[in-house]
Design a protein around this motif. Structure first.
Motif, PDB file in Angstrom:
ATOM      1  N   GLU A 194       0.842  -1.218   0.000  1.00  0.00           N
ATOM      2  CA  GLU A 194       0.000   0.000   0.000  1.00  0.00           C
ATOM      3  C   GLU A 194       0.866   1.251   0.000  1.00  0.00           C
ATOM      4  OE1 GLU A 194      -3.657   2.110   0.070  1.00  0.00           O
ATOM      5  OE2 GLU A 194      -3.066   0.072  -0.459  1.00  0.00           O
ATOM      6  N   ILE A 195       1.953   1.223   0.790  1.00  0.00           N
ATOM      7  CA  ILE A 195       2.841   2.397   0.844  1.00  0.00           C
ATOM      8  C   ILE A 195       3.480   2.639  -0.512  1.00  0.00           C
ATOM      9  CG2 ILE A 195       4.969   3.285   1.870  1.00  0.00           C
ATOM     10  CD1 ILE A 195       4.147   1.779   4.472  1.00  0.00           C
ATOM     11  N   THR A 196       3.889   1.539  -1.164  1.00  0.00           N
ATOM     12  CA  THR A 196       4.501   1.678  -2.500  1.00  0.00           C
ATOM     13  C   THR A 196       3.522   2.315  -3.486  1.00  0.00           C
ATOM     14  OG1 THR A 196       5.857  -0.284  -2.080  1.00  0.00           O
ATOM     15  CG2 THR A 196       5.606   0.434  -4.376  1.00  0.00           C
ATOM     16  N   TYR A 197       2.266   1.860  -3.454  1.00  0.00           N
ATOM     17  CA  TYR A 197       1.241   2.437  -4.365  1.00  0.00           C
ATOM     18  C   TYR A 197       1.052   3.930  -4.098  1.00  0.00           C
ATOM     19  CZ  TYR A 197      -3.347   3.653  -6.157  1.00  0.00           C
ATOM     20  OH  TYR A 197      -4.373   4.303  -6.786  1.00  0.00           O
ATOM     21  N   LEU A 198       0.958   4.287  -2.796  1.00  0.00           N
ATOM     22  CA  LEU A 198       0.719   5.703  -2.466  1.00  0.00           C
ATOM     23  C   LEU A 198       1.894   6.577  -2.884  1.00  0.00           C
ATOM     24  CD1 LEU A 198      -0.948   5.297   1.057  1.00  0.00           C
ATOM     25  CD2 LEU A 198      -2.067   5.969  -1.086  1.00  0.00           C
ATOM     26  N   ILE A 199       3.093   6.084  -2.700  1.00  0.00           N
ATOM     27  CA  ILE A 199       4.266   6.894  -3.074  1.00  0.00           C
ATOM     28  C   ILE A 199       4.343   7.051  -4.581  1.00  0.00           C
ATOM     29  CG2 ILE A 199       6.781   6.907  -3.076  1.00  0.00           C
ATOM     30  CD1 ILE A 199       6.671   5.549  -0.316  1.00  0.00           C
ATOM     31  N   GLU A 200       4.116   5.938  -5.320  1.00  0.00           N
ATOM     32  CA  GLU A 200       4.239   6.003  -6.777  1.00  0.00           C
ATOM     33  C   GLU A 200       3.152   6.873  -7.424  1.00  0.00           C
ATOM     34  OE1 GLU A 200       4.123   1.958  -7.972  1.00  0.00           O
ATOM     35  OE2 GLU A 200       6.268   1.591  -7.529  1.00  0.00           O
ATOM     36  N   THR A 201       1.970   6.904  -6.814  1.00  0.00           N
ATOM     37  CA  THR A 201       0.860   7.687  -7.406  1.00  0.00           C
ATOM     38  C   THR A 201       0.782   9.100  -6.840  1.00  0.00           C
ATOM     39  OG1 THR A 201      -0.655   6.773  -5.748  1.00  0.00           O
ATOM     40  CG2 THR A 201      -0.511   5.650  -7.899  1.00  0.00           C
ATOM     41  N   TYR A 202       1.739   9.465  -5.947  1.00  0.00           N
ATOM     42  CA  TYR A 202       1.683  10.818  -5.369  1.00  0.00           C
ATOM     43  C   TYR A 202       1.940  11.894  -6.429  1.00  0.00           C
ATOM     44  CZ  TYR A 202       2.619  14.813  -2.380  1.00  0.00           C
ATOM     45  OH  TYR A 202       2.592  16.058  -1.811  1.00  0.00           O
ATOM     46  N   GLY A 203       2.813  11.613  -7.392  1.00  0.00           N
ATOM     47  CA  GLY A 203       3.059  12.590  -8.478  1.00  0.00           C
ATOM     48  C   GLY A 203       1.790  12.850  -9.289  1.00  0.00           C
ATOM     49  N   ALA A 204       1.055  11.756  -9.588  1.00  0.00           N
ATOM     50  CA  ALA A 204      -0.216  11.916 -10.317  1.00  0.00           C
ATOM     51  C   ALA A 204      -1.208  12.698  -9.485  1.00  0.00           C
ATOM     52  CB  ALA A 204      -0.784  10.550 -10.678  1.00  0.00           C
ATOM     53  N   TYR A 205      -1.178  12.489  -8.135  1.00  0.00           N
ATOM     54  CA  TYR A 205      -2.072  13.238  -7.241  1.00  0.00           C
ATOM     55  C   TYR A 205      -1.793  14.743  -7.333  1.00  0.00           C
ATOM     56  CZ  TYR A 205      -3.975  15.083  -2.862  1.00  0.00           C
ATOM     57  OH  TYR A 205      -4.637  15.852  -1.948  1.00  0.00           O
ATOM     58  N   ASN A 206      -0.514  15.100  -7.307  1.00  0.00           N
ATOM     59  CA  ASN A 206      -0.158  16.539  -7.420  1.00  0.00           C
ATOM     60  C   ASN A 206      -0.597  17.129  -8.774  1.00  0.00           C
ATOM     61  OD1 ASN A 206       0.951  16.862  -4.884  1.00  0.00           O
ATOM     62  ND2 ASN A 206       2.986  16.177  -5.542  1.00  0.00           N
ATOM     63  N   GLU A 207      -0.397  16.323  -9.816  1.00  0.00           N
ATOM     64  CA  GLU A 207      -0.787  16.807 -11.158  1.00  0.00           C
ATOM     65  C   GLU A 207      -2.306  17.017 -11.233  1.00  0.00           C
ATOM     66  OE1 GLU A 207      -0.317  15.505 -15.848  1.00  0.00           O
ATOM     67  OE2 GLU A 207       0.731  14.396 -14.264  1.00  0.00           O
ATOM     68  N   ARG A 208      -3.073  16.066 -10.650  1.00  0.00           N
ATOM     69  CA  ARG A 208      -4.520  16.245 -10.636  1.00  0.00           C
ATOM     70  C   ARG A 208      -4.937  17.449  -9.814  1.00  0.00           C
ATOM     71  NH1 ARG A 208      -4.430  10.519 -10.003  1.00  0.00           N
ATOM     72  NH2 ARG A 208      -4.862  10.743  -7.786  1.00  0.00           N
ATOM     73  N   GLU A 209      -4.182  17.718  -8.752  1.00  0.00           N
ATOM     74  CA  GLU A 209      -4.487  18.895  -7.927  1.00  0.00           C
ATOM     75  C   GLU A 209      -4.352  20.184  -8.745  1.00  0.00           C
ATOM     76  OE1 GLU A 209      -5.633  20.514  -4.240  1.00  0.00           O
ATOM     77  OE2 GLU A 209      -5.454  18.426  -4.823  1.00  0.00           O
ATOM     78  N   LEU A 210      -3.287  20.275  -9.562  1.00  0.00           N
ATOM     79  CA  LEU A 210      -3.097  21.447 -10.422  1.00  0.00           C
ATOM     80  C   LEU A 210      -4.221  21.535 -11.468  1.00  0.00           C
ATOM     81  CD1 LEU A 210       0.767  21.330 -11.013  1.00  0.00           C
ATOM     82  CD2 LEU A 210      -0.501  22.909  -9.543  1.00  0.00           C
ATOM     83  N   GLN A 211      -4.556  20.376 -12.078  1.00  0.00           N
ATOM     84  CA  GLN A 211      -5.645  20.363 -13.066  1.00  0.00           C
ATOM     85  C   GLN A 211      -6.961  20.817 -12.442  1.00  0.00           C
ATOM     86  OE1 GLN A 211      -5.795  16.459 -14.744  1.00  0.00           O
ATOM     87  NE2 GLN A 211      -3.841  16.654 -15.821  1.00  0.00           N
ATOM     88  N   GLN A 212      -7.207  20.358 -11.211  1.00  0.00           N
ATOM     89  CA  GLN A 212      -8.457  20.712 -10.532  1.00  0.00           C
ATOM     90  C   GLN A 212      -8.530  22.224 -10.296  1.00  0.00           C
ATOM     91  OE1 GLN A 212      -8.991  18.583  -6.876  1.00  0.00           O
ATOM     92  NE2 GLN A 212     -11.072  19.312  -6.544  1.00  0.00           N
TER      93      GLN A 212
END
Length: 908
Positions: free
Chosen positions: A316-334
């Protein structure tokens, strides 16, 4: 209007020449003396008449004495395709106009084809050669106004001529320093008779007092009249200022906003560049944080206390770390989508319906119906008018025939008489033939008795002869027959005309039925338009501007649709962000971070340490070195990004990002202010702005208007009192003015004075008529001159490749402004630049009057002073113009042929 064919019967050197299939941009090439200018003069003569012998323009009659004239075929005229033929006859030639339906008209219909424009105006605007481009420095404001007036309204040439006649009449009546004008001479006579009259009445003291009082009151009356006239002029000026006040207020507000505006220093695409730098900065900061934490983890690797937590939740930690960049990008898009939605929702009004392609098609169909109905109304009215005119002409012919035609009773009586007279000679002929046959039979029977047979035969011949002689009718009977035959011919013609009248009546009935169908179609169109407004829930009745109302509705609807679409895009992003945050919250970390970044940083460091703790300690030093190198590189990249962002803020002269965004909005708004200010300055002349600046509010103007009206009423009341007082004084003076010599001098004086008053009244009426006429001509030109100068500025800017930006009138003369904001008079420019200026003004005038006068442009080698660059710009402009005006270009220069295709070139 386009000239598609030129047929020269005889004109100058040309005889029986034909030029067909003339294109929208026709080049006619020929050497010197080939006849190019002659063809150009022929076009002028066919459209405006052959030059008279009193004019300086050559008539160009053929030297061989052959036929003189020819014809032009014109298309796209208000009358469709027509042929204008002008042949030798009266001074300007005899004109015939052949319509496409076979009708023929005279010169009176020519103005309906080319408009109310004379030869001088046409040659000054639409037709020119190199000599016509060299007098631009002589143009003043009155030349602009004259051409705008002469092409702005029907009968305008008559207005100009009337103004000239009135001016000459004023000068013939009176000149301030003249002797010969009628009023000047009459003033001298009045003065002489007044001196003699004054000399005779010096003895009467009361008369003198009355006269002094009368003169004072008349002087006061004159003073009041002048003041009254001045007040009326000022009232007219105030009315004009009241109309312009809303425009002035808007101009003033924008001017005050524009005063502090400095030169725009905001960088191009500033917002996009800033957001890109922010994104890069955040990425480098994230990498920097990651590397710093990794460095700390390597240092404290052997002291890691959360091994159990990371072993249990490694996936779970690996998934959260790897998808954190996509999370930031979605935050900017939002955030970006939320800004866009707010932008569209700010300007848009709510519309009940969503705009669809079906609505576009419906609006287009309504436009097409509107155009079709207008054209059909025009066509049916024209056909109905022509058919009714034919009916009136036939009725006139029938009425004329019926005045000379017998009634039916008389016609039948005369017919019976003629028939009875024709039977009598036939009967006599039969009797004579019978007698002759009987004589022959007797002669055959009594052949043995020749003497008896011969006698009977002779008697028979004499009887036949006498019967034949009685066949000739009396002269009176011949006249009756001729009269009857004439009436029979008239009656046949009358019956033919009645048949034609029936046909025309049937045609009129058909046209009226068509008109009824067109009216029903117009009703259907209006119903469909009303249904469109009801469908869109627009609370207005459709008028001539319905397209603008629907277009505004469409824009608001589309903005609402865009906002809705962006909202739909935003929803899945928000769901993904929320899902990520829930998964992160469910992970029970051994620390309590203050935000998501801190928690991800802890997880990343812990996971790295947990995994690295499984490797050999020998690799720690190598990894530490790699992390340190990466950390240095990231710091350098982060410094470069911050430097670029700092330079961007410095270029916009702001201190932070919020101020930068505010500056971007301010620059956009300032640009809109500047554009609106330029438009308002074109509508407000400088003198009007100066006059309006004297008032603080519109109410002040109205208050001053009321004060002037009150003052005007007081003046009129005082004038009435003075008029009554003058009447009383005149009565007393008349009582005193008695006696022989005194009365004669008085009569002479007042007689001469009466004549002077008549002349003065005539001069005043003429002056007033001239002022009204001049005011009428000025009102006709309102708005046209600024528009013409604005268009001329655009054309001149294009032709000079931006070296000159403005054409304007200063001190009643044309001036131009360069891009360095330096003003020049035309005579200060080079010859080629002067010609470019003249062409720009011509094309501006053509654009202004194109709606009323879509005439062809004719040029005879007008660009000989242009270099290759100017020639290219000129030809590109003419290529664009051919879509609105046909261009016929005469030239003798080979180098110009490269700008045209072979189909557009005709060689003489």
């Amino acid at each position: 209007m386009r000239i598609t064919s030129i047929d020269i019967v005889g004109y100058g050197k040309w005889s029986d020449a034909h030029f067909n299939h003339i294109s929208d941009f026709q080049v006619i090439f020929g050497e010197n003396e080939a006849g190019k200018s002659t063809i150009m003069a022929f076009i002028h003569s066919i459209l405006f008449g052959f030059p008279t012998r009193q004019q300086s323009i050559p008539r160009m009659e053929p030297k061989n004495g052959g036929p003189y004239g020819g014809r032009l075929t014109l298309e796209d005229t208000p009358m469709g395709k027509v042929i204008v033929e002008r042949l030798k006859g009266k001074a300007t030639g005899d004109v015939r106009i052949y319509y496409g339906d076979g009708q023929v008209a005279g010169e009176e219909k020519l103005t309906e084809i080319i408009g109310e424009i004379d030869r001088n105006t046409f040659e000054a605007i639409f037709s020119f050669d190199i000599h016509g481009l060299q007098n631009i420095h002589q143009w003043k404001k009155k030349e602009f106004e004259r051409y705008l007036l002469a092409t702005g309204t029907t009968g305008s040439d008559a207005l100009l001529k009337t103004a000239e006649i009135l001016q000459k009449k004023l000068e013939a009546l009176f000149k301030p320093s003249g002797r010969n004008p009628a009023i000047n001479q009459q003033l001298k006579k009045v003065k002489d008779s007044q001196l003699a009259f004054q000399e005779a009445k010096k003895q009467n003291a009361k008369y003198e007092l009355l006269l002094v009082g009368k003169e004072e009151e008349r002087a006061r009356q004159t003073e009041l009249q002048e003041e009254k006239t001045a007040i009326r002029v000022e009232l007219d000026t105030l009315n004009t200022l009241l109309d312009l006040w809303p425009i002035y207020q808007e101009w003033k507000a924008l001017s005050e906003k524009a005063v502090p505006l400095t030169e725009a220093t905001f960088p191009p695409d500033g917002i996009i560049r800033l957001e890109h730098l922010q994104l890069r900065e955040k990425e480098w900061q994230n990498q920097l944080i990651q590397l710093e934490e990794r460095q700390k983890n390597l240092i404290n690797k052997n002291n890691f206390e959360h091994t159990a937590f990371f072993a249990e939740n490694e996936a779970e930690i690996t998934y959260l770390i790897e998808t954190y960049g996509a999370y930031n990008e979605r935050e900017l898009q939002q955030k970006s989508l939320e800004k866009e939605i707010k932008y569209y929702q700010t300007d848009a009004k709510q519309t009940p319906m969503k705009w669809t392609k079906e609505l576009d098609q419906k609006v287009l169909r309504i436009k097409e119906l509107e155009q079709i109905n207008k054209q059909q109304q025009h066509d049916i009215q024209l056909e109905l008018k022509l058919t009714q005119e034919s009916e009136e002409k036939l009725q006139q012919k029938i009425d004329k025939i019926e005045t000379n035609m017998w009634d039916n009773k008389r016609f039948q009586q005369e017919k019976e008489k003629i028939n009875s007279k024709e039977k009598t000679p036939v009967t006599k002929s039969i009797v004579a033939v019978g007698i002759f046959l009987v004589a022959l039979v007797v002669l055959v029977i009594f052949q043995s008795i020749w003497s008896v047979a011969v006698g009977i035969f002779l008697v028979a011949l004499i009887s036949v002869y006498l019967l034949v002689l009685t066949k000739t009718p009396a002269p009176s009977s011949n006249q009756q027959i001729l009269a009857f035959l004439e009436q029979q011919k008239i009656r046949q013609e009358w019956q033919q005309l009645l048949s034609e009248m029936d046909i025309i009546a049937s045609q009129i009935a058909q046209l009226e039925e068509r008109q009824s169908r067109i009216n029903k179609s117009q009703y259907d169109y209006q119903s469909e338009l009303n249904h469109l407004f009801d469908t869109l829930a627009i609370n207005e009745l459709p008028d001539e501007n319905w397209e603008a109302i629907v277009q505004t509705y469409k824009e608001h609807s589309e903005k609402n649709q865009l906002a809705a679409e962006l909202t739909l895009k935003l929803e899945p992003l928000a769901e993904k962000q929320h899902s990520y945050q829930l998964r992160l919250e469910k992970l029970d970390a051994p620390i309590e971070p203050t935000n998501i970044e801190e928690k991800i940083s802890f997880l990343r460091q812990g996971l790295l340490y947990y995994r690295n703790n499984l490797t050999e300690n020998a690799k720690l030093a190598e990894k530490m070195e790699q992390v340190t190198m990466q950390l240095n590189l990231v710091k350098q990249d982060l410094l470069l990004v911050k430097k670029e962002k700092s330079d961007l803020l410095e270029q916009a002269k702001v201190d932070n990002e919020d101020e930068f965004r505010v500056a971007a909005m301010r620059v956009k708004q300032e640009q809109q202010w500047r554009e609106r200010l330029i438009l308002l300055e074109a509508q407000l002349e400088p003198d009007k702005r100066l006059a309006l600046s004297q008032f603080s509010a519109q109410e002040v103007i109205k208050e001053k208007e009321l004060q002037l009206e009150e003052k005007l009423r007081k003046i009129e009341f005082e004038q009435e009192n003075i008029h009554a007082s003058l009447a009383a004084k005149n009565h007393e003076i008349a009582t005193l003015e008695e006696g022989g010599t005194f009365a004669a001098l008085m009569q002479d004086f007042y007689s001469e004075k009466s004549k002077l008053q008549q002349m003065t009244r005539e001069w005043t009426e003429t002056k007033l008529a001239l002022q009204i006429l001049q005011e009428t001509m000025r009102s006709l030109q309102e708005g046209k001159l600024p528009k013409t100068l604005a268009l001329a500025s655009d054309y001149f800017n294009h032709l000079t490749n931006g070296n000159y930006t403005k054409v304007y009138l200063q001190e009643n003369r044309i001036q131009v402004e360069s891009k360095q904001v330096v003003s020049f008079f035309p005579e200060e420019l080079s010859q080629a630049t002067k010609e470019q200026l003249y062409l720009a003004i011509r094309f501006a005038l053509i654009d202004v009057i194109h709606k009323d006068f879509p005439l062809p442009i004719i040029i005879d080698d007008g660009f000989v002073h242009f270099d290759s660059a100017r020639m290219v710009q000129m030809m590109q402009l003419l290529q664009k113009r051919k879509s609105t005006n046909q261009v016929i270009f005469f030239t003798c220069h080979q180098e110009t042929r490269k700008y045209f295709s072979s189909e557009d070139i005709r060689v003489l």
